[in-house]
Motif scaffolding. Structure first.
Motif, PDB file in Angstrom:
ATOM      1  N   GLY A 443       0.798  -1.203   0.087  1.00 46.48           N
ATOM      2  CA  GLY A 443      -0.100  -0.152  -0.235  1.00 46.48           C
ATOM      3  C   GLY A 443       0.771   1.268   0.008  1.00 46.48           C
ATOM      4  N   CYS A 444       1.797   1.342   0.886  1.00 42.65           N
ATOM      5  CA  CYS A 444       2.589   2.396   0.809  1.00 42.65           C
ATOM      6  C   CYS A 444       3.463   2.774  -0.464  1.00 42.65           C
ATOM      7  N   TYR A 445       3.744   1.460  -1.145  1.00 47.52           N
ATOM      8  CA  TYR A 445       4.690   1.553  -2.036  1.00 47.52           C
ATOM      9  C   TYR A 445       3.638   2.139  -3.420  1.00 47.52           C
ATOM     10  N   ALA A 446       2.535   1.665  -3.645  1.00 44.61           N
ATOM     11  CA  ALA A 446       1.498   2.111  -4.535  1.00 44.61           C
ATOM     12  C   ALA A 446       0.899   3.497  -4.283  1.00 44.61           C
ATOM     13  N   MET A 447       0.707   3.751  -3.122  1.00 46.31           N
ATOM     14  CA  MET A 447       0.036   5.251  -3.152  1.00 46.31           C
ATOM     15  C   MET A 447       1.092   6.327  -3.580  1.00 46.31           C
ATOM     16  N   ASP A 448       2.349   5.958  -3.485  1.00 45.76           N
ATOM     17  CA  ASP A 448       3.403   6.963  -3.823  1.00 45.76           C
ATOM     18  C   ASP A 448       3.839   6.673  -5.244  1.00 45.76           C
ATOM     19  N   ARG A 449       3.316   5.794  -5.854  1.00 48.84           N
ATOM     20  CA  ARG A 449       3.884   5.436  -7.273  1.00 48.84           C
ATOM     21  C   ARG A 449       2.661   5.801  -8.141  1.00 48.84           C
ATOM     22  N   VAL A 450       1.565   4.931  -8.010  1.00 45.80           N
ATOM     23  CA  VAL A 450       0.451   5.071  -9.029  1.00 45.80           C
ATOM     24  C   VAL A 450      -0.768   5.979  -8.581  1.00 45.80           C
ATOM     25  N   GLY A 451      -0.759   6.404  -7.025  1.00 48.75           N
ATOM     26  CA  GLY A 451      -1.818   7.382  -6.595  1.00 48.75           C
ATOM     27  C   GLY A 451      -2.478   6.938  -5.576  1.00 48.75           C
ATOM     28  N   ARG A 452      -3.202   7.794  -4.960  1.00 48.56           N
ATOM     29  CA  ARG A 452      -4.017   7.356  -3.856  1.00 48.56           C
ATOM     30  C   ARG A 452      -5.143   6.627  -4.239  1.00 48.56           C
ATOM     31  N   LYS A 453      -5.785   7.397  -5.239  1.00 48.40           N
ATOM     32  CA  LYS A 453      -7.145   6.889  -5.920  1.00 48.40           C
ATOM     33  C   LYS A 453      -6.948   5.455  -6.759  1.00 48.40           C
ATOM     34  N   ARG A 454      -5.828   5.294  -7.263  1.00 48.39           N
ATOM     35  CA  ARG A 454      -5.614   4.219  -8.040  1.00 48.39           C
ATOM     36  C   ARG A 454      -5.095   2.945  -7.376  1.00 48.39           C
ATOM     37  N   THR A 455      -5.000   3.359  -6.030  1.00 42.12           N
ATOM     38  CA  THR A 455      -4.638   2.127  -5.177  1.00 42.12           C
ATOM     39  C   THR A 455      -5.821   1.862  -4.256  1.00 42.12           C
ATOM     40  N   CYS A 456      -6.595   3.079  -3.841  1.00 42.53           N
ATOM     41  CA  CYS A 456      -7.764   2.611  -2.865  1.00 42.53           C
ATOM     42  C   CYS A 456      -8.914   2.110  -3.730  1.00 42.53           C
ATOM     43  N   ALA A 457      -9.153   2.416  -4.792  1.00 39.98           N
ATOM     44  CA  ALA A 457     -10.347   1.834  -5.474  1.00 39.98           C
ATOM     45  C   ALA A 457     -10.162   0.389  -5.851  1.00 39.98           C
ATOM     46  N   PRO A 458      -8.995   0.008  -6.475  1.00 38.52           N
ATOM     47  CA  PRO A 458      -8.842  -1.440  -6.808  1.00 38.52           C
ATOM     48  C   PRO A 458      -8.787  -2.323  -5.618  1.00 38.52           C
ATOM     49  N   ALA A 459      -8.304  -1.698  -4.531  1.00 35.27           N
ATOM     50  CA  ALA A 459      -8.137  -2.563  -3.357  1.00 35.27           C
ATOM     51  C   ALA A 459      -9.635  -2.779  -2.703  1.00 35.27           C
ATOM     52  N   LEU A 460     -10.401  -1.654  -2.872  1.00 37.53           N
ATOM     53  CA  LEU A 460     -11.895  -2.020  -2.460  1.00 37.53           C
ATOM     54  C   LEU A 460     -12.670  -3.000  -3.497  1.00 37.53           C
TER      55      LEU A 460
END
Length: 600
Positions: A443-460
């Motif tokens: 999560g830490c890696y993805a949110m700083d690389r692909v973005g917050r929205k593009r990490t949160c939405a796919p996770a949900l």
């Protein structure tokens, strides 16, 4: 991830930013730039690392107490006790001379247990009633004879299977049948204490300091945790557990603030996220202790004392530089700065507390420079209605609240429900804690690389998909059900971990604390509802997964409509916040991903 730290965590993440935009301490009438400490002494050097791991160690106890009720209220097989001494027992193909021999095989859905007493009476025993056979001809499992049924209540007692659970609060206080609801109140009541504790200790920490609250709450965790084990009454047990919930929540709230105020912005995202890893370690500790100890009061004592070494050195913790400077305590700040310098191998005195202050006149001149922020307008009292000032902000607030709610609901449904998946319940709960470690890293890696929205939405969306797949998997494939459940927990932990920072970035400075605070309230609602959602499995085995799956999928789709904030500066006005996502500048997204969003 533990969902109780939002209001204070938010205040820390934006504190330096607020300092630079407002008139500072009433004592000095200056503005602080405390972040210079990290430029001089390092963002995460030896001093900060030692404090960080020591403070986070006690957070293990928070994870322990939050999930300890899983085995405290464990209900073994039981039947209503017959009058007199038993000589023979029949249940399907199983026979024995005592109930204890046959109870491990008892399943209420497969029919009652038939027993014969020393005086020749025959009884059909169920969980909450017993039926006497009138004038039986012989002792067989099925007979067509007259029967008299009695309901088990306070006048009778129950016989429990002690092969798996030797002693729990259910067996001690007969919390079954008409009193079963008392056992089911254990976790929701604890979560109510968590809510109140977060509010109470969060406010006190801003008044008396972080270090004192850390010391008081950790001591109270030990005292209340051990005291729970010696409660001989259900209602006293609940009261002490409620107080334990308050101090556990208080510690977890303040420890986020504490470690954040001692680490620089370059590592702040990682250090704040990985406090949750200690919480997950606590969940794993619950599983291990529950497996090794089957007597609830011994289990409680062991869990409450496993982090007790923290009490021997927590009183040596220093107060944070942010708090000392905010209170104008420059001499204490200087002592702390010199200690940090020495511990990090630097020369004491290289940075003085006065250097962290900037004359008010200089600040005002900077704010008047063209292209920079103008002097702050007189403050007006803000309310929760300001989160719904426009249709755009209304939609954003509703969506963010929904993410907070489903994050908490899903986290606890997956955690509490892991013991009902089939297979070994202790291994299941252990895995539910262990799976959080990779989720926070990714999560830490993805949110700083692909973005917050593009990490949160796919996770949900992944969590929702996992829930739906659990429903369609055949019951006899337990391994696949467990894998899907752990996948759901992994995904929901990612979304839950990043919503704190994402909410900070979606709202302007003037209303940011209110936004995260209200989101935290929705989070608490989710954690209170979660145990009741798990209990819906009594109606249909997969009803909890169906509810979480549908909500996670819908909210995941809605999250795709939120603006992306990676690489964007923190906004100061409602107009700037509303403009997020409307257009992209050529430089958008080119910010150093290691820094993420400036939290200072």
């Amino acid at each position: 991830m533990s969902p109780i730290c939002a209001p204070l965590l938010l205040r820390v993440q934006v504190k330096a930013n607020i300092y630079k935009l407002s008139v500072a301490s009433q004592t000095c009438q200056r503005v602080m730039s405390v972040e210079r400490i990290f430029d001089e002494f390092g963002h995460f050097k030896r001093f900060q690392a030692c404090l960080y791991f020591a403070a986070v160690f006690q957070a293990i106890a928070c994870g322990i107490h939050y999930l300890a009720s899983v085995f405290l209220v464990e209900r073994p097989n039981f039947v209503c006790a017959p009058p007199g001494n038993i000589t023979d027992v029949l249940y399907g193909n199983h026979t024995g001379a005592s109930l204890e021999e046959v109870l491990p095989f008892f399943k209420p859905a497969n029919g009652p247990m038939v027993v014969r007493t020393a005086v020749g009476q025959q009884w059909e025993l169920s969980t909450c009633q017993r039926t006497q056979r009138m004038n039986p001809t012989d002792f067989t499992y099925e007979q067509v004879v007259n029967r008299t049924t009695e309901k088990c209540d306070g006048n009778y007692h129950y016989v429990y299977d002690h092969s798996e659970v030797y002693q729990s609060i259910v067996t001690d206080w007969d919390l079954v049948c008409d009193r079963e609801w008392l056992a089911k109140l254990c976790q929701p009541t604890f979560m109510m204490g968590v809510l109140i504790g977060a509010l109470v200790f969060g406010d006190i920490a801003d008044r008396v300091g972080r270090q004192r609250i850390l010391m008081i709450t950790s001591l109270c965790q030990f005292v209340f945790g051990v005291s729970v084990a010696f409660m001989g009454n259900y209602y006293l047990f609940m009261v002490i557990r409620f107080l334990l919930a308050m101090v556990s929540s208080g510690y977890l709230v303040v420890v986020f603030v504490y470690v954040t105020e001692f680490t620089g912005n370059k590592v702040r995202t990682w250090t704040s996220m990985h406090v949750h890893a200690a919480f997950a370690a606590g969940v794993m500790m619950v599983a291990i202790t529950g497996y090794l100890v089957r007597t609830w009061w011994i289990y409680q004592i062991i869990l409450s004392t496993c982090t007790s070494p923290f009490l021997f050195f927590c009183w040596k913790f220093p107060e944070t530089p942010f708090y000392l400077m905010a209170k104008g305590r420059l001499q204490e700040t200087q002592v702390l700065l010199d200690s940090i310098a020495r511990f990090n191998g630097l020369e004491p005195g290289r940075l003085r507390a006065e250097d962290l202050l900037e004359p008010k006149e200089a600040l005002l001149e900077k704010e008047m420079v063209p292209g920079r922020a103008q002097p702050a307008e007189p403050e007006r009292k803000l309310s929760i209605l300001d989160l719904f000032g426009t249709w755009r902000m209304t939609w954003r607030t509703v969506t963010v609240w929904a993410v907070w709610f489903i994050g908490s609901l899903g986290y606890y449904v997956f955690s509490l429900g892991s013991v009902n998946l089939g297979g070994n319940q202790y291994i299941n709960l252990f895995l539910a804690g262990a799976v959080e470690f990779p989720s926070y890293l990714i999560g830490c890696y993805a949110m700083d690389r692909v973005g917050r929205k593009r990490t949160c939405a796919p996770a949900l969306l992944l969590a929702g998909t996992a829930c739906m797949l659990i429903i369609v998997v055949p019951n006899d494939i337990e391994v696949l059900v467990i894998i899907l459940s752990m996948t759901g927990k992994f995904a929901i932990a990612i979304a839950f971990g990043l919503i704190y920072l994402y909410t900070c970035e979606l709202y302007p400075t003037i209303i940011r604390s209110l936004a995260v605070g209200s989101g935290s309230m929705m989070c608490r609602v989710g954690s209170i509802v979660a145990p009741f959602c798990v209990y819906l499995a009594d109606i249909w085995q997969y009803l909890p997964q169906l509810i979480v799956g549908i909500l996670a999928f819908i909210i995941g789709v809605l999250t795709l409509l939120l603006p992306e904030t990676l690489g964007e500066p923190l906004t100061s006005t409602m107009e700037e916040a509303e403009a997020l996502g409307r257009k992209s500048s050529p430089d958008q997204g080119k910010k150093d991903p290691e820094e993420g969003v400036e939290m200072n």
